[in-house]
Design a protein around this motif. Structure first.
Motif, short mmCIF file in Angstrom:
data_model
loop_
_atom_site.label_atom_id
_atom_site.label_comp_id
_atom_site.label_asym_id
_atom_site.label_seq_id
_atom_site.Cartn_x
_atom_site.Cartn_y
_atom_site.Cartn_z
N LEU A 286 -9.28 5.53 19.63
CA LEU A 286 -9.03 4.16 19.15
C LEU A 286 -10.31 3.33 19.06
CD1 LEU A 286 -5.65 3.27 20.88
CD2 LEU A 286 -6.06 3.96 18.53
N ASP A 287 -11.26 3.64 19.91
CA ASP A 287 -12.54 2.91 19.83
C ASP A 287 -13.23 3.23 18.51
OD1 ASP A 287 -12.13 1.79 22.31
OD2 ASP A 287 -13.16 3.42 23.38
N GLU A 288 -13.17 4.46 18.06
CA GLU A 288 -13.79 4.83 16.78
C GLU A 288 -13.06 4.18 15.62
OE1 GLU A 288 -13.89 9.07 16.48
OE2 GLU A 288 -15.13 9.32 18.26
N VAL A 289 -11.74 4.09 15.71
CA VAL A 289 -10.97 3.46 14.64
C VAL A 289 -11.33 1.98 14.56
CG1 VAL A 289 -8.62 2.80 13.92
CG2 VAL A 289 -9.06 5.09 14.80
N GLU A 290 -11.43 1.31 15.70
CA GLU A 290 -11.80 -0.11 15.72
C GLU A 290 -13.21 -0.32 15.17
OE1 GLU A 290 -12.28 -3.78 18.92
OE2 GLU A 290 -11.37 -1.89 19.55
N GLU A 291 -14.12 0.52 15.55
CA GLU A 291 -15.49 0.41 15.05
C GLU A 291 -15.54 0.61 13.54
OE1 GLU A 291 -19.54 3.03 15.45
OE2 GLU A 291 -18.30 2.79 17.25
N TYR A 292 -14.79 1.59 13.01
CA TYR A 292 -14.75 1.82 11.57
C TYR A 292 -14.15 0.62 10.85
CZ TYR A 292 -13.60 4.00 7.10
OH TYR A 292 -13.51 4.29 5.76
N ALA A 293 -13.09 0.03 11.41
CA ALA A 293 -12.45 -1.12 10.77
C ALA A 293 -13.38 -2.33 10.74
CB ALA A 293 -11.15 -1.47 11.51
N VAL A 294 -14.12 -2.56 11.80
CA VAL A 294 -15.02 -3.73 11.85
C VAL A 294 -16.23 -3.50 10.95
CG1 VAL A 294 -16.56 -5.04 13.36
CG2 VAL A 294 -14.25 -4.46 14.12
N ASN B 152 -17.00 -0.94 8.52
CA ASN B 152 -16.86 -0.51 7.13
C ASN B 152 -15.88 -1.37 6.32
OD1 ASN B 152 -18.65 1.52 7.70
ND2 ASN B 152 -17.08 3.07 8.02
N LEU B 153 -14.81 -1.82 6.94
CA LEU B 153 -13.79 -2.56 6.21
C LEU B 153 -13.92 -4.07 6.36
CD1 LEU B 153 -10.70 -0.29 7.03
CD2 LEU B 153 -12.14 -0.24 4.99
N GLY B 154 -14.75 -4.52 7.27
CA GLY B 154 -14.99 -5.95 7.45
C GLY B 154 -13.84 -6.66 8.13
N MET B 155 -13.11 -6.01 8.92
CA MET B 155 -11.98 -6.62 9.62
C MET B 155 -12.47 -7.22 10.93
SD MET B 155 -9.17 -3.66 9.09
CE MET B 155 -7.70 -4.35 8.47
N VAL B 156 -11.75 -8.22 11.39
CA VAL B 156 -12.07 -8.86 12.66
C VAL B 156 -10.80 -8.98 13.48
CG1 VAL B 156 -14.06 -10.16 11.83
CG2 VAL B 156 -11.78 -11.16 11.67
N LYS B 157 -10.96 -9.08 14.79
CA LYS B 157 -9.81 -9.25 15.65
C LYS B 157 -9.25 -10.65 15.49
CE LYS B 157 -10.47 -6.09 19.46
NZ LYS B 157 -10.58 -5.93 20.88
N MET B 158 -7.97 -10.82 15.73
CA MET B 158 -7.32 -12.12 15.56
C MET B 158 -7.65 -13.01 16.76
SD MET B 158 -3.37 -13.10 14.60
CE MET B 158 -2.80 -11.52 14.91
N ASP B 159 -7.91 -14.32 16.46
CA ASP B 159 -8.17 -15.31 17.50
C ASP B 159 -6.84 -15.91 17.94
OD1 ASP B 159 -10.79 -14.87 17.10
OD2 ASP B 159 -11.16 -16.73 16.00
N ASN B 160 -6.90 -16.61 19.07
CA ASN B 160 -5.71 -17.31 19.54
C ASN B 160 -5.34 -18.46 18.61
OD1 ASN B 160 -5.30 -15.67 21.70
ND2 ASN B 160 -6.46 -16.93 23.14
N SER B 161 -6.31 -18.96 17.87
CA SER B 161 -6.03 -20.07 16.97
C SER B 161 -5.23 -19.61 15.75
CB SER B 161 -7.34 -20.72 16.51
OG SER B 161 -8.10 -19.76 15.78
N GLN B 162 -5.25 -18.36 15.50
CA GLN B 162 -4.53 -17.84 14.34
C GLN B 162 -3.06 -17.52 14.65
OE1 GLN B 162 -7.06 -14.51 13.52
NE2 GLN B 162 -8.12 -15.59 11.87
N ILE B 163 -2.69 -17.57 15.91
CA ILE B 163 -1.31 -17.26 16.29
C ILE B 163 -0.45 -18.48 16.07
CG2 ILE B 163 0.20 -16.61 18.21
CD1 ILE B 163 -2.16 -15.10 19.42
N GLU B 164 0.68 -18.31 15.43
CA GLU B 164 1.62 -19.41 15.20
C GLU B 164 2.97 -19.00 15.77
OE1 GLU B 164 1.96 -20.83 11.24
OE2 GLU B 164 -0.18 -20.66 10.87
N TYR B 165 3.56 -19.93 16.50
CA TYR B 165 4.87 -19.68 17.10
C TYR B 165 5.93 -20.40 16.29
CZ TYR B 165 2.22 -17.97 21.09
OH TYR B 165 1.37 -17.26 21.89
N VAL B 166 7.06 -19.79 16.11
CA VAL B 166 8.15 -20.38 15.35
C VAL B 166 9.28 -20.66 16.32
CG1 VAL B 166 9.80 -20.00 13.49
CG2 VAL B 166 7.49 -19.09 13.31
N GLU B 167 9.74 -21.92 16.32
CA GLU B 167 10.85 -22.29 17.20
C GLU B 167 12.07 -22.58 16.34
OE1 GLU B 167 10.22 -25.25 20.14
OE2 GLU B 167 8.14 -24.62 20.44
N LEU B 168 13.19 -22.06 16.77
CA LEU B 168 14.44 -22.29 16.06
C LEU B 168 15.22 -23.35 16.84
CD1 LEU B 168 15.46 -18.62 15.26
CD2 LEU B 168 14.42 -20.27 13.73
#
Length: 161
Positions: free
Chosen positions: A101-109, A111-127
């Motif tokens: 999984l470490d190699e997969v994460e390194e390849y994604a960051v 070669n593909l330009g992906m980044v991990k999600m921040d806490n600010s990007q999390i949205e909660y939905v309340e019903l």
């Protein structure tokens, strides 16, 4: 000397005293030729029963033969299944060990330009209204079923009176 012969007196006196029983003629009849007995024929019902038993025995033997063949085939297929299951476990283990999984994460960051999600990007939905389920009344219940049966029985009793 005198020789004894059948014509001598002694023989004549003896024959007078003790007569020789003469053979009586028997009433002989010609016996009819014995009839030949007809060969005992096999009853059709007995023959039919024998044929039915023979066919049933042949059918049972045929079914047992098929059962034996199918059992052998099932055994072969079970052996094949066991081999393939063992191969599946081997290949799954090999795949899990080959992917890090470490190699997969390194390849994604990198070669593909992906980044991990921040806490600010999390949205909660309340019903505000929770989900509810409403069951429609079908109109048929045990009470109504028994009431209908009682009414029908009452109607039959009134008709009989």
């Amino acid at each position: 000397m005198m020789t004894a012969s059948r014509e001598s007196v002694a023989y004549e006196q003896y024959e007078e005293r003790f007569p020789v029983p003469q053979e009586q003629k028997r009433n002989l009849r010609v016996a009819p030729t014995p009839r030949r007995r007809k060969k005992a024929r096999v009853r059709p019902s007995l023959l039919g029963c024998f044929v039915v038993v023979a066919i049933a025995a042949a059918y049972i033997l045929f079914c047992q033969m098929q059962l034996t063949q199918l059992s052998a085939e099932v055994g072969e297929q079970n052996d094949t299944l066991n081999e393939l299951a063992a191969e599946n476990v081997s290949l799954t283990t090999k795949q899990i060990n080959s992917v890090n999984l470490d190699e997969v994460e390194e390849y994604a960051v990198n070669n593909l330009g992906m980044v991990k999600m921040d806490n600010s990007q999390i949205e909660y939905v309340e019903l505000t209204n929770p989900d509810t389920v409403t069951v429609a009344d079908s109109g048929v219940s045990l009470g109504s079923l028994f009431a209908g049966l009682a009414r029908s029985f009452s109607a039959i009793v009134e008709y009989i009176r």
